[in-house]
Design an enzyme around this catalytic site. Structure first.
Site, PDB file in Angstrom:
ATOM      1  N   CYS A 193       0.861  -1.213  -0.199  1.00  0.00           N
ATOM      2  CA  CYS A 193      -0.075   0.044  -0.195  1.00  0.00           C
ATOM      3  C   CYS A 193       0.796   1.451   0.063  1.00  0.00           C
ATOM      4  O   CYS A 193       1.746   1.432   0.852  1.00  0.00           O
ATOM      5  CB  CYS A 193      -0.704  -0.052   1.209  1.00  0.00           C
ATOM      6  SG  CYS A 193      -2.140   1.324   1.294  1.00  0.00           S
ATOM      7  N   THR A 195      -0.728   4.386   0.086  1.00  0.00           N
ATOM      8  CA  THR A 195      -1.489   5.736   0.519  1.00  0.00           C
ATOM      9  C   THR A 195      -0.892   6.797   1.282  1.00  0.00           C
ATOM     10  O   THR A 195      -0.906   7.785   1.065  1.00  0.00           O
ATOM     11  CB  THR A 195      -2.547   4.930   1.448  1.00  0.00           C
ATOM     12  OG1 THR A 195      -3.388   4.009   0.395  1.00  0.00           O
ATOM     13  CG2 THR A 195      -3.542   6.228   1.750  1.00  0.00           C
TER      14      THR A 195
END
Length: 355
Positions: A193, A195
Site C-alpha cells: 500500500c 497511500t
C-alpha cells in the site's frame, strides 16, 4: 487556516507502530505451547449472531482472498474475505465443487459501495446462505460509506457486517452505530500500500488498534487489525493491543492456494503480488487508472512459499509461544497479560539477509 477559520493542529501524543514495541515476558504456569487455546467465540452487537474460530483473516486481495486460500484456512478454523471480483456463477461453482468442505462461517463476500454491485453480492449471499459481508473501501470516513453500511444492515438484518477502513475511535463508533459488527482498522500500513506516500494520510497501526479497540469494545463492537504485520510477532502484538481479529495480506501471499504464476528469476521462484489500488489491479479489474486519481499500491515479486498450511502452522506456533511467555492460557486473555515496552530494535538483524 481552513475555510471555516480553524487552524490546523498538531497532535503531540506519541503514536506507535508494531516495530516500536516488544511484549514484556511474565511469570507463567503454562508448561507447553500445546496448553494454549487460540479459539475465540464472539457474539456480534448488531447481527446478534455468534461465531467461533481462530480469528485470523486472509485479506480480500488477489493472490490472498481466493477460494483456494479460503478452503485451506477453513481447515484451521480461520477466515477469508474473498476478493470482490467473483461473480455469482463462480461462487456457486466453487461451492458445488467443495460441498464437503464448504463452511459459511469462515468466508465473506466483499463489496464496495456501488449499488449495482451490492445487488449482485446480495444475490450471492442469499443463494449460498452466506453469513458475512465485507464492505471494503480505502477511505471509510465518508458520509456515503456510513449510509451504505446502514442500508446493508436494513437489507440483511442478520448478516455479519465487516466495514472499513478507519483508524480513529470516533469513526469506529460511528460505523458500529450504523450497523457494522466488525470494523476494519488500518490506513496505509500494508506492504503493498502506498497511500501514506501518495496522500500523507495514515496512523501508526499499533496505536490505531489500541484506540479503535477501546472505542469498539465500549459499544459491544469488534475490530480487525488490518495490515502492517510482517511476522508472527506482529500478529501477537495486534492481539495484545486489543484486536479481535487480525487480517493478513503479504504474510499469506505467494502460496499455491493463492493462484498466480510462478516464475523463475535469478534461480529463485517468484510470484507477483500487488495492492488492490495499484496500477496492476486497476488495469486488471477496472480497465485502468481513472484520470482523476493515482495508483496507491505497488506491484512486487515475492518468494514462492509453497503450501499455505506450513505458513499457518508457523504463524499459530508463534502466537501460542507468545501466550506462554506472558502466561495467557487462551488468546482471549492475551491482551490482559500484555505489557508493551518501547524499544529501538526488535531483533538482531546480522543474519536476516543471509542466504
Amino acid at each position: 487556516m481552513n475555510k471555516q477559520g480553524v487552524l490546523m493542529r498538531i497532535d503531540n501524543e506519541i503514536k506507535l507502530d508494531y516495530k516500536d514495541v516488544l511484549i514484556r515476558p511474565k511469570r507463567s504456569i503454562l508448561k507447553s505451547r500445546s496448553q494454549v487455546s487460540l479459539s475465540r467465540t464472539y457474539t456480534f452487537r448488531n447481527s446478534q449472531q455468534s461465531w467461533t474460530g481462530v480469528p485470523i483473516m486472509a485479506a480480500n486481495m488477489d493472490g490472498v482472498g481466493t477460494f483456494g486460500i479460503a478452503k485451506a484456512l477453513s481447515t484451521h478454523s480461520m477466515f477469508t474475505c474473498v476478493v470482490k471480483h467473483h461473480g455469482p456463477d463462480e461462487w456457486i461453482r466453487t461451492k458445488s465443487l467443495n460441498i464437503d468442505s464448504w463452511n459459511p462461517e469462515f468466508i465473506a463476500v466483499s463489496v464496495g459501495t456501488n449499488l449495482d454491485d451490492w445487488q449482485v453480492s446480495k444475490g450471492i449471499i442469499k443463494a449460498l446462505k452466506l453469513k458475512w459481508v465485507c464492505i471494503d473501501i480505502a477511505n471509510g470516513y465518508s458520509e456515503h460509506f456510513v449510509d451504505f453500511v446502514r442500508m446493508v444492515r436494513t437489507d440483511l438484518p442478520k448478516i455479519n457486517i465487516i466495514a472499513g477502513n478507519v483508524v480513529t475511535a470516533d469513526m469506529t463508533q460511528e460505523l458500529i452505530l450504523a450497523g457494522a459488527d466488525v470494523v476494519k482498522v488500518g490506513i496505509g500500513p500494508g506492504s503493498v500500500c502506498t497511500t501514506r506516500i501518495q496522500t500523507g494520510v495514515g496512523y501508526p497501526q499499533l496505536s490505531a488498534v489500541i484506540e479503535c479497540a477501546d472505542a469498539a469494545h465500549g459499544l459491544g463492537g469488534h475490530i480487525i487489525a488490518d495490515g502492517g504485520c510482517t511476522c508472527p510477532g506482529d500478529v501477537a502484538k495486534a492481539f495484545g493491543a486489543g484486536a479481535d481479529f487480525v487480517m493478513l495480506g503479504g504474510m499469506l501471499a505467494g502460496h499455491d492456494e493463492g493462484g498466480g504464476t510462478v516464475i523463475e528469476k535469478d534461480g529463485q521462484k517468484k510470484i507477483q503480488f500487488y495492492g488492490m489500488s495499484s496500477d496492476t489491479a486497476m488495469n486488471k479489474h477496472s480497465g485502468g487508472v481513472a484520470n482523476y486519481r493515482s495508483s496507491e499500491g505497488r506491484t512486487v515479486e515475492i518468494s514462492y512459499k509453497g503450501s499455505v498450511h506450513e505458513t499457518i502452522r508457523d504463524l499459530l506456533g508463534g502466537l501460542r509461544s507468545t501466550c506462554t511467555y506472558v502466561g495467557a492460557p487462551t488468546l482471549k486473555q492475551l491482551s490482559k497479560c500484555t505489557t508493551f515496552i518501547r524499544c529501538t530494535q526488535q531483533f538482531n538483524s546480522v543474519f536476516v539477509n543471509n542466504k
